[in-house]
Motif scaffolding. Structure first.
Motif, PDB file in Angstrom:
ATOM      1  N   GLY A   1       0.871  -1.408   0.191  1.00 11.88           N
ATOM      2  CA  GLY A   1       0.122   0.205  -0.155  1.00 11.88           C
ATOM      3  C   GLY A   1       0.654   1.341  -0.275  1.00 11.88           C
ATOM      4  O   GLY A   1       1.907   1.495  -0.879  1.00 11.88           O
ATOM      5  N   SER A   2       0.322   2.183   0.835  1.00  8.69           N
ATOM      6  CA  SER A   2       1.200   3.558   0.908  1.00  8.69           C
ATOM      7  C   SER A   2       2.664   3.379   1.452  1.00  8.69           C
ATOM      8  O   SER A   2       3.339   4.078   1.426  1.00  8.69           O
ATOM      9  CB  SER A   2       0.432   4.496   1.767  1.00  8.69           C
ATOM     10  OG  SER A   2       0.323   4.227   2.938  1.00  8.69           O
ATOM     11  N   ARG A   3       2.812   2.211   2.111  1.00  8.72           N
ATOM     12  CA  ARG A   3       4.106   1.766   2.657  1.00  8.72           C
ATOM     13  C   ARG A   3       5.202   1.117   1.608  1.00  8.72           C
ATOM     14  O   ARG A   3       6.109   0.891   2.017  1.00  8.72           O
ATOM     15  CB  ARG A   3       3.904   0.926   3.972  1.00  8.72           C
ATOM     16  CG  ARG A   3       3.170   1.362   4.971  1.00  8.72           C
ATOM     17  CD  ARG A   3       3.451   0.463   6.197  1.00  8.72           C
ATOM     18  NE  ARG A   3       3.351   1.053   7.288  1.00  8.72           N
ATOM     19  CZ  ARG A   3       2.494   0.708   8.255  1.00  8.72           C
ATOM     20  NH1 ARG A   3       1.110   0.155   7.818  1.00  8.72           N
ATOM     21  NH2 ARG A   3       2.505   1.348   9.557  1.00  8.72           N
ATOM     22  N   ARG A   4       4.727   1.089   0.494  1.00  9.20           N
ATOM     23  CA  ARG A   4       5.457   0.461  -0.566  1.00  9.20           C
ATOM     24  C   ARG A   4       6.889   1.291  -1.021  1.00  9.20           C
ATOM     25  O   ARG A   4       7.107   2.409  -0.784  1.00  9.20           O
ATOM     26  CB  ARG A   4       4.870   0.242  -1.970  1.00  9.20           C
ATOM     27  CG  ARG A   4       5.616  -0.408  -3.228  1.00  9.20           C
ATOM     28  CD  ARG A   4       4.805  -0.443  -4.353  1.00  9.20           C
ATOM     29  NE  ARG A   4       3.954  -1.722  -4.089  1.00  9.20           N
ATOM     30  CZ  ARG A   4       4.509  -3.037  -4.268  1.00  9.20           C
ATOM     31  NH1 ARG A   4       6.111  -3.134  -4.611  1.00  9.20           N
ATOM     32  NH2 ARG A   4       3.898  -3.953  -4.101  1.00  9.20           N
ATOM     33  N   GLY A   5       8.132   0.408  -0.750  1.00  8.43           N
ATOM     34  CA  GLY A   5       9.181   1.369  -0.976  1.00  8.43           C
ATOM     35  C   GLY A   5       9.776   1.559   0.193  1.00  8.43           C
ATOM     36  O   GLY A   5      11.046   2.378   0.393  1.00  8.43           O
ATOM     37  N   LYS A   6       9.038   1.565   1.358  1.00 13.99           N
ATOM     38  CA  LYS A   6       9.445   2.199   2.831  1.00 13.99           C
ATOM     39  C   LYS A   6      10.077   1.263   3.609  1.00 13.99           C
ATOM     40  O   LYS A   6       9.945  -0.019   3.652  1.00 13.99           O
ATOM     41  CB  LYS A   6       8.586   3.000   3.375  1.00 13.99           C
ATOM     42  CG  LYS A   6       8.068   3.962   2.388  1.00 13.99           C
ATOM     43  CD  LYS A   6       6.718   4.976   3.082  1.00 13.99           C
ATOM     44  CE  LYS A   6       6.547   6.435   2.091  1.00 13.99           C
ATOM     45  NZ  LYS A   6       5.145   6.888   2.499  1.00 13.99           N
ATOM     46  N   GLU A   7      11.027   1.629   4.475  1.00 10.97           N
ATOM     47  CA  GLU A   7      11.408   0.563   5.518  1.00 10.97           C
ATOM     48  C   GLU A   7      10.467   0.812   6.728  1.00 10.97           C
ATOM     49  O   GLU A   7       9.541   1.846   6.961  1.00 10.97           O
ATOM     50  CB  GLU A   7      12.810   0.859   5.941  1.00 10.97           C
ATOM     51  CG  GLU A   7      13.241   2.284   6.073  1.00 10.97           C
ATOM     52  CD  GLU A   7      12.936   2.780   7.457  1.00 10.97           C
ATOM     53  OE1 GLU A   7      13.008   2.126   8.322  1.00 10.97           O
ATOM     54  OE2 GLU A   7      11.986   3.962   7.340  1.00 10.97           O
TER      55      GLU A   7
ATOM     56  N   PRO B   1       4.303  -4.695   9.340  1.00 11.62           N
ATOM     57  CA  PRO B   1       4.474  -3.213   9.753  1.00 11.62           C
ATOM     58  C   PRO B   1       3.763  -2.892  11.110  1.00 11.62           C
ATOM     59  O   PRO B   1       2.820  -3.576  11.571  1.00 11.62           O
ATOM     60  CB  PRO B   1       3.942  -2.271   8.818  1.00 11.62           C
ATOM     61  CG  PRO B   1       2.893  -3.262   7.953  1.00 11.62           C
ATOM     62  CD  PRO B   1       3.748  -4.777   8.122  1.00 11.62           C
ATOM     63  N   PHE B   2       4.296  -1.856  11.890  1.00  9.58           N
ATOM     64  CA  PHE B   2       3.679  -1.664  13.339  1.00  9.58           C
ATOM     65  C   PHE B   2       2.335  -1.139  13.088  1.00  9.58           C
ATOM     66  O   PHE B   2       2.104  -0.135  12.330  1.00  9.58           O
ATOM     67  CB  PHE B   2       4.697  -0.649  13.690  1.00  9.58           C
ATOM     68  CG  PHE B   2       4.133  -0.222  15.101  1.00  9.58           C
ATOM     69  CD1 PHE B   2       3.676  -1.163  16.316  1.00  9.58           C
ATOM     70  CD2 PHE B   2       3.840   1.146  15.492  1.00  9.58           C
ATOM     71  CE1 PHE B   2       3.159  -0.532  17.398  1.00  9.58           C
ATOM     72  CE2 PHE B   2       3.236   1.809  16.696  1.00  9.58           C
ATOM     73  CZ  PHE B   2       3.236   0.889  17.743  1.00  9.58           C
ATOM     74  N   ASP B   3       1.300  -1.486  13.889  1.00  9.40           N
ATOM     75  CA  ASP B   3      -0.021  -1.211  13.825  1.00  9.40           C
ATOM     76  C   ASP B   3      -0.697  -1.370  15.470  1.00  9.40           C
ATOM     77  O   ASP B   3      -0.905  -2.593  15.757  1.00  9.40           O
ATOM     78  CB  ASP B   3      -0.792  -1.997  12.934  1.00  9.40           C
ATOM     79  CG  ASP B   3      -2.482  -1.700  12.993  1.00  9.40           C
ATOM     80  OD1 ASP B   3      -2.618  -0.797  13.867  1.00  9.40           O
ATOM     81  OD2 ASP B   3      -3.110  -2.348  12.208  1.00  9.40           O
TER      82      ASP B   3
END
Ligand code: N7H
Length: 491
Positions: A183-189, A384-386
Motif C-alpha cells: 500500500g502506501s508503505r511500498r518502498g519504505k522501511e 508493519p507496526f500497527d
C-alpha cells in the motif's frame, strides 16, 4: 557490460522483487555440497537476465499507467559463500598466503562475528545474541537469496531448494523471509521512510546522461561509479586496491554483507518526540517544528523520500519527482544547518559536503568518495507496526531491515561507512563541537543540533539518542562469478 553473463544478477541489476527469502546453509559433506552446487549453478540468475527483465518490466509499467505488469514474472536466485564455506568447497585453500593487505579480503576471511567489536556490535548487538553467523552454534557456509513476485512463487521456490539441499546434506540453519511493505508503505522501511533512492550508478552498466556524463540518465545527481567498486577485477577507482591484484577466484564476484537489523519502531518515534520537546525548550527549532520535521532531519529525507535540502519545511507526498530527487551534494550546506551533518544521509554518504581539511587544498569533490559507495539491496522483514492490531503488527512483533550490501572491499566500503563515519562523533572531522554519531541506527549520546540565532550566530544544542536498531545476525560472504561457481562445483 561485457561480463554480464558472469556476474550474478543481484549485484548490479538488483532482484527488485517483493518477496525474499534468505537461506543460511551449512554443508555436512564437501563432496555432496559440490553435487548440490553443480545442480543449482544453472539456476543462478545473471546480470544480463535480471537487467533485461527489469528493463522490460519498467517499460511495461510505463505503458500500463504505472501498474505492475502481472504477466511479467520471474524468480531469481543468488548464491554466496562464507570463507569457511569456500574452504570446504575448494580443493585448494583460497588463501594459501595471508590475504593481500588493503584488499578487504581480511574482513571476509575473519568473518562478521570476529569483526564485531570494531563495528560497534557489542552489548545488546554482540554476536552472542545473533540468530545466525555468530561464530559459535551452527556455522554458515553459504547464503542463498531467493526473490519472487508473489508469496506463493516464493514458497514454491523455497520448497524446491529445501528438497535439493536436503538431498545433498546441505542444512538450512536459518531462514529469514523479508517482504516489501504494501500500500502506501511500498518502498519504505519500518520507520516509515522511502528507501533505496540514492543508489550509485555503475560505469558500463547504467546509461550516462548526455549532458552530465558523470551521472545516470534520468537520475540527476546519481554519480556513475567505476564497476570495479562493486565487482572484483573490473576497472576501479585509483584509491582502491589494484584490480589486477585480486585473486583469480574473485574476478567478476562481489563481497556481500547480510545483516538482520531489528527496528523498535514505537521506541524510535517516541524518542523523536522527546528530543523535539528538548529542542523546543531550548528554543532551537522553529515554532511549527513537528516530530516529522525532526525525524526528517535525522534521516535527511522526509517519509516520501523528498530530501530535506530541497523541501525544508514539509514533506511533499504523492510527488514522484520529489521522492526520487537525488540532485544535491550538500556543498551549499557545509555547516549542516539545513541537513544536519549527523543525518543518516550525510553520515553514510557525505557527497561534496565536507570542508577541505585546509583552505589551501582544492575543494572537496564527491568523486573523492566513489570508492566508499555500496550497493544496497535490503528488504524489510516483519509486519508493519500497527498498535491497534490484534494479530501481527503489535509492538513486540519482530520487524526490521534485512540489510544486504555488495562491494568489492568490505573494509574500505561497508565497514568504513559504519565504523569510521556513522559511529564516529568526529565525522565530519575538525569541528567543535563534534557533530555526533548517526542517531537513526546507533546510540548517539552527543549530537550537536545546530540552529541559526536571530543575530546570525550558530547555536549548539546537545542531544542524546538511545539506540532502537539492534544487530540480530550478520554474515560476510562472497558471491562468485558463474565461472567460479562451476569451478567450485567441479572441485
Ligand atoms: Fe541507511 N532509514 O530508514 O533511516 N537509509 N538505513 N544504512 N543508508 C537510507 O536515500 C536506514 C544502514 C546507507 O547516498 C535512507 O536511498 C535504516 C546501514 C546509505 O545519500 C533511509 C537502517 C548502512 C544510504 C535509510 C539503515 C546504511 C542510506 C534514505 C537500519 C551502511 C544512501 C533512502 C535499520 C553501513 C545515502 C535513500 C546517500 C540511505 C534508513 C541502515 C547506509 C530512509 C532504517 C547499516 C549509503
Amino acid at each position: 557490460l561485457r561480463e554480464s553473463d558472469e556476474i550474478q544478477g543481484d549485484i548490479l541489476a538488483g532482484f527488485k522483487k517483493d518477496n525474499v527469502s534468505v537461506l543460511f546453509l551449512k554443508f555436512e559433506d564437501a563432496a555432496r555440497a559440490r553435487d548440490w552446487l553443480r545442480q543449482i549453478t544453472p539456476q543462478i540468475s545473471t546480470t544480463r537476465e535480471v537487467a533485461a527483465f527489469n528493463e522490460a518490466f519498467s517499460r511495461a509499467r510505463r505503458t500500463s499507467g504505472g501498474d505492475d505488469p502481472k504477466t511479467l514474472t520471474a524468480t531469481w536466485l543468488g548464491i554466496s559463500f562464507t570463507y569457511e564455506g569456500l574452504r570446504m568447497l575448494a580443493t585448494t585453500d583460497p588463501f594459501p598466503a595471508p590475504p593481500p593487505v588493503g584488499s578487504g579480503l581480511e574482513a571476509f576471511k575473519e568473518g562478521s562475528a570476529r569483526r564485531a567489536g570494531a563495528l560497534g556490535d557489542t552489548g545488546d548487538n554482540s554476536p552472542e545474541s545473533w540468530l545466525f553467523g555468530n561464530g559459535k552454534g551452527q556455522p554458515v557456509h553459504a547464503v542463498l537469496k531467493i526473490s519472487a513476485d508473489t508469496e506463493k512463487d516464493l514458497q514454491a521456490a523455497v520448497e524446491a531448494q529445501r528438497i535439493a539441499a536436503a538431498e545433498c546434506r546441505v542444512l538450512i540453519v536459518y531462514q529469514q523471509n523479508a517482504q516489501t511493505l504494501l500500500g502506501s508503505r511500498r518502498g519504505k522501511e519500518h520507520f516509515g521512510f522511502k528507501d533505496g533512492i540514492s543508489e550509485p550508478g555503475v560505469r558500463g552498466f547504467d546509461r550516462p546522461d548526455p549532458n552530465r556524463p558523470e551521472e545516470v540518465e534520468g537520475h540527476p545527481g546519481t554519480r556513475i561509479i567505476p564497476a570495479g567498486e562493486f565487482v572484483c577485477g573490473l576497472d576501479n577507482d585509483p584509491n582502491s586496491f589494484p584490480k589486477d591484484k585480486y585473486p583469480d577466484w574473485t574476478r567478476n564476484g562481489s563481497f556481500q554483507v547480510v545483516r538482520r537489523l531489528a527496528q523498535d519502531v514505537p521506541g524510535w518515534w517516541s524518542q523523536v518526540g522527546v528530543k523535539l520537546k528538548e529542542l523546543k525548550l531550548a528554543k532551537a527549532v522553529p515554532d511549527g517544528a513537528s516530530t516529522e520535521w525532526l525525524a526528517a532531519r535525522m534521516v535527511g529525507r522526509w517519509r516520501s523520500g523528498a530530501p530535506v535540502c530541497h523541501f525544508q519545511d514539509r514533506d511533499v507526498p504523492n510527488n514522484p519527482a520529489a521522492s526520487a530527487d537525488n540532485d544535491f551534494d550538500f556543498r551549499d550546506d557545509l555547516e549542516g544547518l539545513v541537513t544536519p551533518l549527523w543525518s543518516h544521509l550525510r553520515k553514510t554518504s557525505p557527497r561534496a559536503g565536507l570542508q577541505a581539511p585546509d583552505p589551501s587544498r582544492p575543494p572537496f569533490d564527491a568523486k573523492d568518495l566513489d570508492s566508499r559507495r555500496i550497493m544496497r539491496r535490503g528488504t524489510p522483514y516483519g509486519a508493519p507496526f500497527d498498535p491497534a492490531s490484534e494479530g501481527p503488527g503489535g509492538p513486540d512483533d519482530p520487524r526490521g531491515l534485512l540489510f544486504i550490501s555488495y562491494q568489492a572491499d568490505i573494509q574500505r566500503q561497508f565497514e568504513f561507512i559504519q565504523a569510521d563515519w556513522m559511529d564516529q562523533s568526529d565525522f565530519p572531522p575538525g569541528r567543535n563541537p563534534e557533530p555526533g554519531k548517526d542517531p537513526v541506527i546507533l546510540a548517539a549520546d552527543d549530537v550537536d543540533f545546530e540552529s541559526r540565532e536571530s543575530d546570525g550566530s550558530i547555536k549548539h544544542t546537545s542531544l542524546s539518542f538511545a539506540q532502537f536498531v539492534q544487530t540480530t545476525g550478520s554474515v560476510y560472504a562472497f558471491m562468485p562469478s558463474l565461472g567460479t561457481l562451476r569451478a567450485l562445483a567441479d572441485g
